[in-house]
Design a protein around this motif. Structure first.
Motif, mmCIF file in Angstrom:
data_model
loop_
_atom_site.group_PDB
_atom_site.id
_atom_site.type_symbol
_atom_site.label_atom_id
_atom_site.label_comp_id
_atom_site.label_asym_id
_atom_site.label_seq_id
_atom_site.Cartn_x
_atom_site.Cartn_y
_atom_site.Cartn_z
ATOM 1 N N GLY A 80 25.037 50.966 50.926
ATOM 2 C CA GLY A 80 26.038 51.992 50.648
ATOM 3 C C GLY A 80 27.468 51.478 50.635
ATOM 4 O O GLY A 80 28.388 52.233 50.325
ATOM 5 N N ASP A 81 27.681 50.218 50.983
ATOM 6 C CA ASP A 81 29.037 49.668 50.920
ATOM 7 C C ASP A 81 29.469 49.482 49.468
ATOM 8 O O ASP A 81 28.643 49.273 48.572
ATOM 9 N N VAL A 82 30.779 49.548 49.252
ATOM 10 C CA VAL A 82 31.348 49.247 47.940
ATOM 11 C C VAL A 82 32.386 48.148 48.124
ATOM 12 O O VAL A 82 33.248 48.253 49.009
ATOM 13 N N LEU A 83 32.296 47.095 47.321
ATOM 14 C CA LEU A 83 33.307 46.044 47.340
ATOM 15 C C LEU A 83 34.274 46.269 46.193
ATOM 16 O O LEU A 83 33.852 46.396 45.036
ATOM 17 N N VAL A 84 35.563 46.337 46.521
ATOM 18 C CA VAL A 84 36.599 46.477 45.500
ATOM 19 C C VAL A 84 37.222 45.099 45.297
ATOM 20 O O VAL A 84 37.799 44.532 46.226
ATOM 21 N N VAL A 85 37.079 44.565 44.102
ATOM 22 C CA VAL A 85 37.484 43.192 43.800
ATOM 23 C C VAL A 85 38.619 43.220 42.778
ATOM 24 O O VAL A 85 38.467 43.794 41.683
ATOM 25 N N THR A 86 39.751 42.624 43.129
ATOM 26 C CA THR A 86 40.893 42.556 42.220
ATOM 27 C C THR A 86 40.522 41.769 40.967
ATOM 28 O O THR A 86 39.986 40.662 41.066
ATOM 29 N N SER A 87 40.838 42.323 39.808
ATOM 30 C CA SER A 87 40.433 41.677 38.551
ATOM 31 C C SER A 87 41.016 40.274 38.396
ATOM 32 O O SER A 87 40.435 39.438 37.705
ATOM 33 N N LYS A 88 42.174 40.017 39.054
ATOM 34 C CA LYS A 88 42.800 38.684 38.928
ATOM 35 C C LYS A 88 41.827 37.560 39.262
ATOM 36 O O LYS A 88 41.749 36.564 38.558
ATOM 37 N N ILE A 89 41.111 37.711 40.366
ATOM 38 C CA ILE A 89 40.250 36.588 40.750
ATOM 39 C C ILE A 89 39.035 36.493 39.830
ATOM 40 O O ILE A 89 38.522 35.407 39.596
ATOM 41 N N VAL A 90 38.615 37.631 39.295
ATOM 42 C CA VAL A 90 37.515 37.606 38.328
ATOM 43 C C VAL A 90 37.973 36.881 37.064
ATOM 44 O O VAL A 90 37.271 36.010 36.531
ATOM 45 N N SER A 91 39.174 37.222 36.599
ATOM 46 C CA SER A 91 39.733 36.563 35.410
ATOM 47 C C SER A 91 39.829 35.055 35.612
ATOM 48 O O SER A 91 39.486 34.267 34.725
ATOM 49 N N LYS A 92 40.322 34.676 36.789
ATOM 50 C CA LYS A 92 40.492 33.239 37.043
ATOM 51 C C LYS A 92 39.148 32.520 37.039
ATOM 52 O O LYS A 92 39.005 31.454 36.437
ATOM 53 N N ALA A 93 38.155 33.107 37.686
ATOM 54 C CA ALA A 93 36.833 32.474 37.722
ATOM 55 C C ALA A 93 36.231 32.397 36.329
ATOM 56 O O ALA A 93 35.481 31.465 36.020
ATOM 57 N N GLU A 94 36.584 33.364 35.486
ATOM 58 C CA GLU A 94 36.011 33.396 34.134
ATOM 59 C C GLU A 94 36.846 32.617 33.120
ATOM 60 O O GLU A 94 36.597 32.695 31.915
ATOM 61 N N ALA A 131 30.511 43.946 32.972
ATOM 62 C CA ALA A 131 29.543 42.843 33.103
ATOM 63 C C ALA A 131 29.890 41.994 34.323
ATOM 64 O O ALA A 131 28.994 41.558 35.063
ATOM 65 N N SER A 132 31.175 41.765 34.550
ATOM 66 C CA SER A 132 31.594 41.014 35.743
ATOM 67 C C SER A 132 31.136 41.734 37.004
ATOM 68 O O SER A 132 30.633 41.108 37.950
ATOM 69 N N ALA A 133 31.334 43.050 37.025
ATOM 70 C CA ALA A 133 30.938 43.839 38.205
ATOM 71 C C ALA A 133 29.423 43.780 38.406
ATOM 72 O O ALA A 133 28.946 43.643 39.539
ATOM 73 N N ARG A 134 28.679 43.857 37.322
ATOM 74 C CA ARG A 134 27.209 43.782 37.442
ATOM 75 C C ARG A 134 26.773 42.445 38.021
ATOM 76 O O ARG A 134 25.904 42.384 38.897
ATOM 77 N N ARG A 169 24.059 41.698 46.259
ATOM 78 C CA ARG A 169 22.872 42.422 46.728
ATOM 79 C C ARG A 169 21.776 41.428 47.122
ATOM 80 O O ARG A 169 21.106 41.593 48.141
ATOM 81 N N ALA A 170 21.620 40.401 46.299
ATOM 82 C CA ALA A 170 20.568 39.415 46.570
ATOM 83 C C ALA A 170 20.900 38.619 47.835
ATOM 84 O O ALA A 170 20.035 38.376 48.678
ATOM 85 N N ARG A 171 22.156 38.237 47.976
ATOM 86 C CA ARG A 171 22.527 37.419 49.132
ATOM 87 C C ARG A 171 22.383 38.174 50.440
ATOM 88 O O ARG A 171 21.891 37.643 51.430
ATOM 89 N N PHE A 172 22.861 39.430 50.452
ATOM 90 C CA PHE A 172 22.874 40.168 51.725
ATOM 91 C C PHE A 172 21.703 41.136 51.862
ATOM 92 O O PHE A 172 21.549 41.779 52.898
ATOM 93 N N ARG A 173 20.889 41.242 50.806
ATOM 94 C CA ARG A 173 19.718 42.121 50.813
ATOM 95 C C ARG A 173 20.094 43.555 51.219
ATOM 96 O O ARG A 173 19.436 44.188 52.058
ATOM 97 N N VAL A 174 21.189 44.050 50.611
ATOM 98 C CA VAL A 174 21.612 45.436 50.817
ATOM 99 C C VAL A 174 21.946 46.039 49.461
ATOM 100 O O VAL A 174 22.200 45.321 48.482
ATOM 101 N N LEU A 175 21.952 47.376 49.434
ATOM 102 C CA LEU A 175 22.270 48.106 48.213
ATOM 103 C C LEU A 175 23.772 48.412 48.220
ATOM 104 O O LEU A 175 24.207 49.391 48.832
ATOM 105 N N LEU A 176 24.544 47.557 47.570
ATOM 106 C CA LEU A 176 25.991 47.790 47.526
ATOM 107 C C LEU A 176 26.451 47.964 46.094
ATOM 108 O O LEU A 176 25.748 47.626 45.148
ATOM 109 N N GLY A 177 27.650 48.500 45.945
ATOM 110 C CA GLY A 177 28.267 48.659 44.639
ATOM 111 C C GLY A 177 29.519 47.807 44.540
ATOM 112 O O GLY A 177 30.071 47.381 45.564
ATOM 113 N N VAL A 178 29.960 47.540 43.321
ATOM 114 C CA VAL A 178 31.168 46.739 43.100
ATOM 115 C C VAL A 178 32.091 47.465 42.130
ATOM 116 O O VAL A 178 31.643 47.984 41.097
ATOM 117 N N VAL A 179 33.371 47.504 42.495
ATOM 118 C CA VAL A 179 34.424 47.985 41.591
ATOM 119 C C VAL A 179 35.355 46.813 41.309
ATOM 120 O O VAL A 179 35.789 46.139 42.249
#
Lengths: 277, 277
Positions: free
Chosen positions: B41-55, B121-124, B131-141
């Protein structure tokens, strides 16, 4: 708790609010009943509905369209739907919203609820009263649910505020590369309203949320109006809906074009026929 | 923890992100370093900047204006400022924002940062990996900072999402008077992004926040795009800025008026002069 942590707690325990109710007393009692002890730096997010009800802003529903007109400073855009027309307007509170914020849910049949006359004054009164009761430095946000241009769905927004910075001015801050930040003013009062909505919901009977962890935004002064978040007037790039502006521009252009065209056509005919005559 | 309580915790501990970095591993490690154990049930909010940089979305800054043009699907409005022109545009991600989201802060001199090509797609990808690493049902924004029509300041908004309902559909819900709710769809993904921004800040070196207490929004499916929050196209009442629409309407009206006027003027002259000839 550090500045990098936030705790948001909605609470119920308030009765159905009636005109003249003392919201400071009722919210204070509800906090105590929920065993929440306000601390310095807390922000209370209060749904505008209960403020409106306490301030007697419920009117007969026969007047709904009239009420919207009365609350409207300026029509921004209209959209027909089966059975009526939605009016997006700038209202007396400086907000651009559908139906001027006139609400027919959460109020008995035959009545509608208007927004508080001055939500910033409402917030000041609540903050002053709750500060005195609990002897802490807290802030108050009065929230309402607004649609947005270009986005589906609604979010809660600050329509009144007292005792907190409504804009977190980051100008002069630097990123990790030493650049001044391009994004300069976070509308934190709006973000607090949205955080509150995530726990208050709409039909949960929890019209107030306490936010802890945003103490860096709370200030002594109660004169911190959410009104300054409204951007209306000549600098508003979206002061008129696209269809409305196209129509207004078209009408003005047509009149000018017709006058110019008439003169040109008349002159051309005179030149042509003059040659013949 | 009940549904009426929310806890938002920002955390740092991530290195400066470079192209090709494994964000799932880095965010996972940072969570562990901060002693945060993700729960269902946790949601991780990830700033797009770091996603852009990684991509690898950092490009040479000499191309800034060209980059904005390349990211632009459609110009909505422009505004001159001393030294340049701000372009409000619809970009490839369906967002209406200034400069198409091209950012020159938080990136080295001589470079700019574009938004992720497909933030959903980045969020997915992030949600599946975490989810795989922590074996929990979480969401990402995946969040970005956007200005708004009619409001001062910016707020953080969901530009990508996976594993959570982005709209909380309240249609069919009833208020305490038994009425169906007029406000029907809360844009909760946007509200989560805003809640995250209150703790992440802009220059704090904390690009990720974990939100606990919104588990009612988290779903098994990762196919829950923030893209569906974008409202563009013909039904967008503000698809063109007011000045732009006035000018476009004026030009069209002038052309029509001129044609009509010319014909009328010509006919009038012919009638008048014909009588004389």
């Amino acid at each position: 708790m550090t500045g990098a942590e936030l705790w948001v707690k909605a609470f119920g325990g308030l009765p159905e609010i009636e005109e003249g109710d003392d919201l400071v007393a009722l919210i204070g009692d509800a906090l105590e009943a929920a065993s929440i002890v306000p601390s310095d730096g807390d922000v209370l997010v209060v749904t505008s509905k209960i403020v409106s009800k306490a301030e007697g802003r419920r009117i007969a529903a026969a007047d709904r369209e009239e009420a919207i007109t009365a609350e409207t400073v300026r029509v921004v855009a209209t959209r027909a739907y089966p059975g009526g027309v939605t009016r997006i307007v700038e209202n007396r509170q400086g907000l651009v919203q559908a139906a001027a914020g006139v609400d027919s849910s959460n109020t008995p049949d035959g009545t509608v609820l208007l927004l508080p006359v001055d939500p910033d004054a409402s917030a000041r009164s609540l903050a002053a009263g709750l500060r005195a009761r609990f002897r802490v430095l807290l802030g108050v946000v009065v929230s309402d649910t607004l649609g947005r241009a270009w986005r589906q769905g609604q979010i809660d927004t600050a329509i009144g505020a007292a005792g907190l910075r409504v804009l977190d001015d980051l100008r002069g801050s630097h990123d990790s590369f030493g650049h001044e930040l391009a994004v300069t003013q976070a509308a934190v009062a709006d973000e607090l309203a949205s955080a509150g909505d995530l726990v208050k919901g709409k039909a949960s009977g929890m019209p107030v949320a306490l936010v802890r962890g945003a103490g860096h935004l709370v200030v002594e002064s109660l004169d911190t109006p959410a009104r300054m978040l409204a951007r209306t007037g000549p600098t508003d790039m979206f002061r008129l809906g696209t269809d409305e502006a196209l129509a207004e521009g078209h009408a003005a252009g047509y009149a000018e074009g017709q006058a110019d065209g008439y003169a040109a056509g008349f002159a051309a005919a005179r030149a042509a026929l003059g040659d013949l005559s």
